[in-house]
Structures are given as structure tokens and as C-alpha cells.
Design a protein around this motif. Structure first.
Motif: not given
Length: 76
Positions: A5-12
Motif C-alpha cells: 500500500e506504499g506505507k514505509t515499514l523501515g529504513a536503514q
């Protein structure tokens, strides 16, 4: 990493890679992450490259990429 759905779940931030191979001049990067939720499809992006689509099963098996001559990432 975003869900279907385009929701950001994580980044690193990726740590520096290590050179591997001989004539391929490859750079290996190891990373892992936990993704909340239970989406079946995800979009993974590395800054500077177009995003790539993966299923939950693709991610479970592990992802391996290489940079093409056109400057994009492709899955091995």
C-alpha cells in the motif's frame, strides 16, 4: 522498505560493502531487517536506484542484487 500500500515499514543506512570476486568486481553488502505486519508484497529501494518489487517468499529466501551496465539493480 514499503508494503503493497506504499506505507514505509523501515529504513536503514547500509554499511560499507566489501569487494568480492575477480573479473566481476562485485561489492557485497550484508544487512537484515524486521518488517512489521504481514503484507504479501513489498517494495525495496536502495538510494540512487529504481525500487524493486518482492513477495514475502522472495524476501524469506534472501535477496541478492547486482548492478547492470545501465546502472540499475537486478536480482541474481
Amino acid at each position: 522498505m514499503t508494503d503493497e500500500e506504499g506505507k514505509t515499514l523501515g529504513a536503514q543506512k547500509l554499511q560499507p560493502g566489501r569487494a568480492v570476486g575477480s573479473t566481476l568486481k562485485a561489492c557485497g553488502l550484508d544487512f537484515s531487517f524486521k518488517v512489521p505486519g504481514a503484507a504479501e508484497n513489498y517494495e525495496f529501494s536502495v538510494e540512487g536506484f529504481p525500487p524493486m518489487q518482492y513477495s514475502r517468499e522472495d524476501i524469506r529466501r534472501g535477496l541478492s542484487f547486482y548492478e547492470t551496465e545501465q546502472g540499475t539493480l537486478a536480482q541474481q
